[in-house]
Structures are given as C-alpha cells and as structure tokens.
Design an enzyme around this catalytic site. Structure first.
Site, PDB file in Angstrom:
ATOM      1  N   PRO A 195       1.012  -1.129  -0.351  1.00  0.00           N
ATOM      2  CA  PRO A 195      -0.173   0.214  -0.297  1.00  0.00           C
ATOM      3  C   PRO A 195       1.096   1.271  -0.427  1.00  0.00           C
ATOM      4  CG  PRO A 195      -0.920  -1.655   1.693  1.00  0.00           C
ATOM      5  CD  PRO A 195       0.400  -2.065   1.149  1.00  0.00           C
ATOM      6  N   THR A 197       2.564   2.527  -2.767  1.00  0.00           N
ATOM      7  CA  THR A 197       3.689   2.605  -3.503  1.00  0.00           C
ATOM      8  C   THR A 197       3.209   3.178  -4.592  1.00  0.00           C
ATOM      9  OG1 THR A 197       3.021   0.315  -4.057  1.00  0.00           O
ATOM     10  CG2 THR A 197       5.050   0.437  -2.207  1.00  0.00           C
ATOM     11  N   GLY A 198       2.074   3.761  -5.118  1.00  0.00           N
ATOM     12  CA  GLY A 198       1.735   4.139  -5.982  1.00  0.00           C
ATOM     13  C   GLY A 198       1.301   3.375  -7.553  1.00  0.00           C
ATOM     14  N   LYS A 199       0.805   2.327  -6.783  1.00  0.00           N
ATOM     15  CA  LYS A 199      -0.227   1.235  -8.049  1.00  0.00           C
ATOM     16  C   LYS A 199      -0.668   2.827  -8.581  1.00  0.00           C
ATOM     17  CE  LYS A 199      -1.190  -1.659  -5.122  1.00  0.00           C
ATOM     18  NZ  LYS A 199      -0.738  -1.383  -3.934  1.00  0.00           N
ATOM     19  N   HIS A 415      13.664   3.113  31.557  1.00  0.00           N
ATOM     20  CA  HIS A 415      13.122   1.906  30.646  1.00  0.00           C
ATOM     21  C   HIS A 415      13.158   2.749  28.595  1.00  0.00           C
ATOM     22  CE1 HIS A 415      10.369  -0.788  28.397  1.00  0.00           C
ATOM     23  NE2 HIS A 415      10.567   0.069  27.601  1.00  0.00           N
ATOM     24  N   GLU A 416      13.492   3.420  28.461  1.00  0.00           N
ATOM     25  CA  GLU A 416      13.896   4.044  27.389  1.00  0.00           C
ATOM     26  C   GLU A 416      15.845   4.713  26.797  1.00  0.00           C
ATOM     27  OE1 GLU A 416      12.083   4.179  24.531  1.00  0.00           O
ATOM     28  OE2 GLU A 416      10.755   3.984  26.025  1.00  0.00           O
ATOM     29  N   HIS A 419      16.751   0.895  26.542  1.00  0.00           N
ATOM     30  CA  HIS A 419      16.929   0.541  24.907  1.00  0.00           C
ATOM     31  C   HIS A 419      18.094   1.040  24.097  1.00  0.00           C
ATOM     32  CE1 HIS A 419      12.899  -1.678  25.171  1.00  0.00           C
ATOM     33  NE2 HIS A 419      12.416  -0.387  25.385  1.00  0.00           N
ATOM     34  N   ASP A 491       6.969  -4.809  23.698  1.00  0.00           N
ATOM     35  CA  ASP A 491       8.380  -5.230  24.215  1.00  0.00           C
ATOM     36  C   ASP A 491       8.753  -5.944  23.604  1.00  0.00           C
ATOM     37  OD1 ASP A 491       9.080  -2.434  22.981  1.00  0.00           O
ATOM     38  OD2 ASP A 491       9.750  -2.257  25.387  1.00  0.00           O
TER      39      ASP A 491
END
Length: 651
Positions: A195, A197-199, A415-416, A419, A491
C-alpha cells in the site's frame, strides 16, 4: 437543469395536484356543530333557532346565541310551517352540481397518476447509469481529456515499472512495430505492490500518456445485493471496451472479486465466483477482445485465483516496490513542486533519513512540513519543518497535555535509555536517532533507531541484537527499580514474534535446523492466517517453544550484561533525559564520551553526515563493529522484521 432537479420538480408538481384535488372535493366549509334532527326540532320548539338555510336535505343555521349547526332533514312536510310559526328566518339554495369535466377528472385521475408514474420510471430505466433498474450496467468511468492529466513525469521512484508500462502504451500507439515479428498485444498487466507505493498513481499516468480511452472501476463496484449483477457488469464493461477499442480498462483492488475460488462458502453459486468466472471468460474466452488491455492493481497477489494469473489473461506482473534512495529523492522532488523551500533544505538528506518510506509516506511528510510552516506564518518550508514532520510521521503527535507523575516519568526515562544503551554497545545495530519521554500517539516514550541505508535482508546477528535492544527497557526497570511494569508489553510481544519466526520461518535454530514449521492455510473469505496447519508433532511443538524461550532469554541476558557493565551511564543519561525530555543520538554520544573517555561504542551517523561525506566535506566517523561474519541472508520477500517502522521502540 440537472436530471436530479428535473425529477424533483416533477414529483413536487404531482404532489401539489393531489393536494389541490383533495381540498377541492373535500371542502368542509365553515366549522359547524353536527346536530341530530331531534335536537333541531326541540330547539325550534323552544325558540332557540334564529335562522336556517335549506339546501336539498341539508339544513345549515344559527342558534340565537350565535352558534352554527348543521343537520340532515328527512322528508317532513310540517317543517316549514313550524319554522314560520316560531319566526325563524328561512333561506333556500339549489343543490350544486359538479361540472362535467370535474366528474371525468375525478373518475380518471387515479389512472392518469399511475400512467404518469409508469412513464417516469421507464424514462429512468432508459437513461442508464445510476438510475432505477440500471444496476446491471457497468459503473466504469471514462477518463476524459478535459480532466487534469497525470503523466509519467509525475511518477518517480519506480522506473522499472514505468518502463514495462511505457511498452504497453507504445504498443497501443504503434502496434505494427511489435506485430511484424509475430508478437501480440498483452491482454492484461497486474500491478503488485505494498500500500502507498503508487499503483493507482501509475494507472492515472497511463491514462494521461496513452491517448486512448481509459475506463476506471474498482473491484468492489462489481458486487451488489442482487445475484448476477457482478457478471452482468463485467459483460457490460467489456462491451463498452470493445466499442472504444483500442482502450485500457483499469480495475483497482481486483482482489475484491478475483479471490481464489472454492473457499467452501456460498457453494457453487457464490456471487463473487460468478463474477470472477465472467471476468475470466471475457479476458480469454471464445470471443476476441483485441485492442482491450486490462490493467489491475492489488497488494494481495497471494489470494488471487491461479486462473486469473496465467499468461493469456494477466501476461505480465509488474512489481511496484518501495522506493530506494534515488527513488525517494525523486518522489520528494515531485511533491515539493508546489511548495516553496528554504535554501537550507537538502532533499537528498531527507531521502537518506527516510528508508522504508513509501510514496504516500513521503507525500504525507511534505504535507505535514508545509502545515507546520504555515502554522508558524512562514513563507517557506525549512529543514527544521521537515525534521519535525518526520518525527510526527514516525512517532506520532506529541501529547503535551498529558500529565505524567514523577514516578512514571523516571520509570519511562530509564526504560527508554535502556533501549538506547543496549543499541549503542551492540555492533551492527541501527543508529539511535532520538530518545524521548514526551508521550506520542499511544506510547509514553519512544526510542527511535533510524538506519542510514536501505536494508534488503536481515542476518541472524542483526536479529539477535534487535531482540536484546527490545529487552533493554524491561532490564533497565528491573535493575534500577526492582519491579516490572506493563510498559514493556509491546517490546515482549515483538521480541516473541521475531524469535518464533527465527525458529519456524527463517531456520535460524541450531537444534531444529533450516526447516519451516506451520504452513498457513487461509480461508479466502475469512481473512489472513485464520487457520494454521500443524505439520509437525507435539514433541516438535515443545522443542519450538523451548527454542523461542531460549532465544528471548539469551537476549534478556545480553541486555542485562550490557546495562550492568554501564550502569553509571544508564543513570547519567536517564537523569539528563528527565531534565531535557528529548535527546538525539549525538547528545547521547557526547554524554558517553564525557563520562567514559576512550570507550568504544556504536556512534550515531546521521543522514547529514553521510551526504556530507559523499560530497567530500567531512570525514564520517565509522561505528565500531566486530569483524564482519558470514551472514545468512533473509530474503527481501519476508522482510517483515521488525514490525514497527524503522526500528521504532515504544514504551
């Protein structure tokens, strides 16, 4: 006047005629009290009646108190004498007779009304599209020359697909160039791609370039509540196409009617199957459809019926992929034509920093940047607007009105940072782009990693490092606060899905080997993965669960080891994040370098750095990594890792 207003005026005239006739033949006159004959005679005897008007067998009159009355009088010869004796004023009127033409109108009006309604519906049926009883007609729209044309100049990033379709257009313009060597015109072209992509845009460009009639219809337009309507519309569509040959017919989202037959739902008389059968016959049956080319678009080629995909029906399948670096830059140049840009805007930097974006994503990025600039009353879109728009598209809108307690804020920050730190000390991971504890979308905080180049496949090392990065948030909470929260649920879900695919799909388990487990069996009309075929034993299922658990626990141990070794950095960066609320990758690099000089880690390399290095303006500091190992590539067809766009990790 449009047909709608003409029909509305006709119905208003008919309604007014009915109302007027009803009032004409049902005139109640003055409001009068209905009185029985006995009451009337008693009132006359008591002298209460003032005057009367006799009209046939009806008597209208007034009492002395001014009240009007009405009664019906039988044949009473003594009535006039009694009225005269009581001094009642007597008037007489002849009985009114209706004109002859009104009598005829009253008799024939219902029949005339029915005839008028019948003529109206017959005209509606003969006038075609969108009217009553025309549901069997095709709803295809013929693209006119007066409409704003989209040409191949407006399409960028999918050059191979353009070349395939330019050949089809050239065939329509000069067929002898190809038929002189025995070639034949392709009957159908299927555009396949994700979806956005320009069809559909590509199909509009074909309409603008071809110079031949172009019919546009959606796959869902064939199916209605009436049985047989879909097949009738397919027949009518190709009849119109033959009349305008050579022409192009474009069916968007053909999977609405082209799904695999024999799903076992609806039996042999299923409406979708009848529509598909008629489409198959029209594309390659006994009758010739020379000069009619069918172009269709879908993002689900896996559910289409094999008979639809064979040569002779859809001769070509043109893949419309996600754009690469040059493609993204070309798409951005198309979308900024009507947008005034500042001199500091470098579209190559924007293209480098948006890997994985589709054409629709890039259009949305430019639009958001223009809206942000207009909101601040700027005359031009600046680079900062494009950066903010990219963050909004990737991470969601900031929820500044959301109030977080100090405890939740600290928990989210650690928490962040968990990561981010795990990502910094694992080789081969994507650079950390930004860490934020400002709530965005549905997340309380976001750690976004952004690759600086397009990835066409993922190796085992990268996937294991991704699992460790996902576990970093939960491990940081356990180390610092000695508790577990629901913030790591997303996560854990992503990590479990990746680990299970490593074992059952990608063959990355040492104990189970390169074998795929659990082939999917789809019920075509019930959606994807509604059932999964167990093609392995219960003992194998236990081994699969054990392998998934082992891989995830190894990632948890890796993240725990890294954060325990650099716990001082965890506290330092988290405290800074609590104060500033947002840190980019280079700010995190600066904190690490200042706290532990000489420590080796994966430094952030931004898109600006890469573009500047390519232009020879600066030397790019390469991220530290181990010697490259032999990698087992994962095919681009199965490129569904990670599920979130561009490595975004949400708390």
């Amino acid at each position: 006047m449009s047909p709608f207003y003409k029909n509305l005026a006709l119905w208003l005239v008919i309604s007014l005629m009915v109302i007027l006739l009803f009032n004409m033949f049902n005139h109640p006159g003055q409001s009068k009290q209905e009185t029985s004959y006995s009451e009337f005679i008693a009132a006359v005897s008591d002298g209460e009646v003032n005057q009367v008007t006799i009209q046939g067998n009806d008597i209208y009159g007034k009492y002395k108190d001014g009240t009007s009355f009405r009664t019906f009088v039988p044949n009473d010869p003594n009535l006039i004498r009694e009225l005269r004796d009581k001094g009642v004023q007597i008037s007489a009127k002849a009985v009114e007779e209706s004109p002859w033409f009104m009598t005829i109108l009253i008799s024939w009006f219902p029949m005339l009304l029915l005839i008028a309604v019948w003529i109206f519906f017959m005209r509606q049926m003969q006038s075609g599209g969108g009217k009553a009883m025309s549901f069997g007609k095709s709803r295809a729209r013929l693209i006119s020359d007066s409409a704003r044309k989209v040409t191949f100049e407006d399409v960028a990033g999918i050059e191979e697909a353009k070349e395939e379709l330019e050949e089809v257009i050239e065939f329509l313009r000069d067929p002898k160039k190809f038929t002189r060597l025995g070639g034949r015109i392709p009957k159908g072209v299927l555009l396949v791609g994700s979806p956005g992509t320009g069809k559909t845009l590509l199909a509009r460009a074909i309409a603008g370039e071809a110079g031949v009639p172009f019919f546009n219809i959606s796959g869902s337009d064939f199916v209605e509540m009436f049985v047989g309507v879909g097949a009738s519309r397919v027949r009518d569509l190709f009849v119109q196409g033959k009349k305008h040959a050579p022409c192009i017919i474009f069916i968007d989202e053909i999977d609405a009617v082209g799904r695999h037959r024999g799903a076992g739902l609806g039996g042999g008389h299923d409406e979708r199957e009848q529509t598909l059968n008629q489409l198959l016959v029209e594309m390659d049956g006994f009758e010739s459809n020379d000069g009619v080319i069918l172009i269709s678009a879908t993002n689900r080629p896996d559910v289409l019926d094999p008979a639809l995909l064979r040569p002779g029906r859809f001769d070509r399948q043109v893949v419309v992929p996600l754009p690469d670096l040059r493609g993204r830059e070309g798409i951005l140049k198309v979308h900024v034509r009507q947008t005034p840009l500042s001199t500091d805007v470098d579209l190559s930097v924007v293209a480098r920093g948006t890997p994985g974006f589709s054409g629709a994503d890039l259009e949305n990025l430019v639009n958001e940047a223009a809206l942000l600039a207009a909101r601040q009353d700027k005359d031009q879109v600046e680079m900062i607007d494009l950066d903010l728009a990219k963050d909004k598209v990737l991470m969601g809108t900031e929820r500044k009105s959301m109030i977080m307690s100090e405890r939740e804020k600290r928990n989210t920050a650690y928490h962040e940072v968990g990561h981010a730190l795990v990502s910094k000390f694992l080789p081969g991971t994507d650079p950390v782009h930004k860490v934020s504890i400002i709530p965005r979308g549905r997340a309380l905080g976001v750690t976004m990693t952004l690759p600086i180049e397009d990835r066409l496949s993922y190796d085992q090392e990268y996937m294991k490092n991704t699992l460790a990065k996902l576990m970093g948030g939960r491990v940081a909470e356990e180390l610092v606060f000695d508790h577990r929260t629901t913030g790591a649920s997303d996560d854990i879900d992503k990590a479990t899905n990746i680990a299970r695919k490593m074992v059952t799909v990608y063959g990355m388990s040492e104990s189970l080997g390169p074998i795929a487990f659990g082939q999917k069996e789809e019920a075509i009309f019930l959606g994807r993965e509604i059932a999964q075929h167990r093609d392995y034993s219960e003992q194998t299922a236990i081994k699969i669960d054990e392998e998934v658990r082992r891989i995830v626990e190894e990632a948890h141990s890796t993240a725990k080891r890294i954060l325990q070794e650099h716990e001082d950095l965890l506290h330092k960066i988290a405290e800074t994040l609590i104060d500033k609320e947002t840190l980019d990758g280079k700010e995190i690099d600066a904190i690490i370098t200042t706290t532990k000089p000489g420590l080796e880690f994966t430094r952030t390399v931004t898109a600006e750095d890469v573009v500047a290095g390519e232009r020879g303006q600066t030397e790019i500091s390469q991220p530290h990594s181990e010697p490259e190992k032999k990698r087992d590539p994962v095919t681009a067809k199965e490129r569904d890792l990670p599920k979130d766009k561009l490595g975004e990790t949400q708390a």
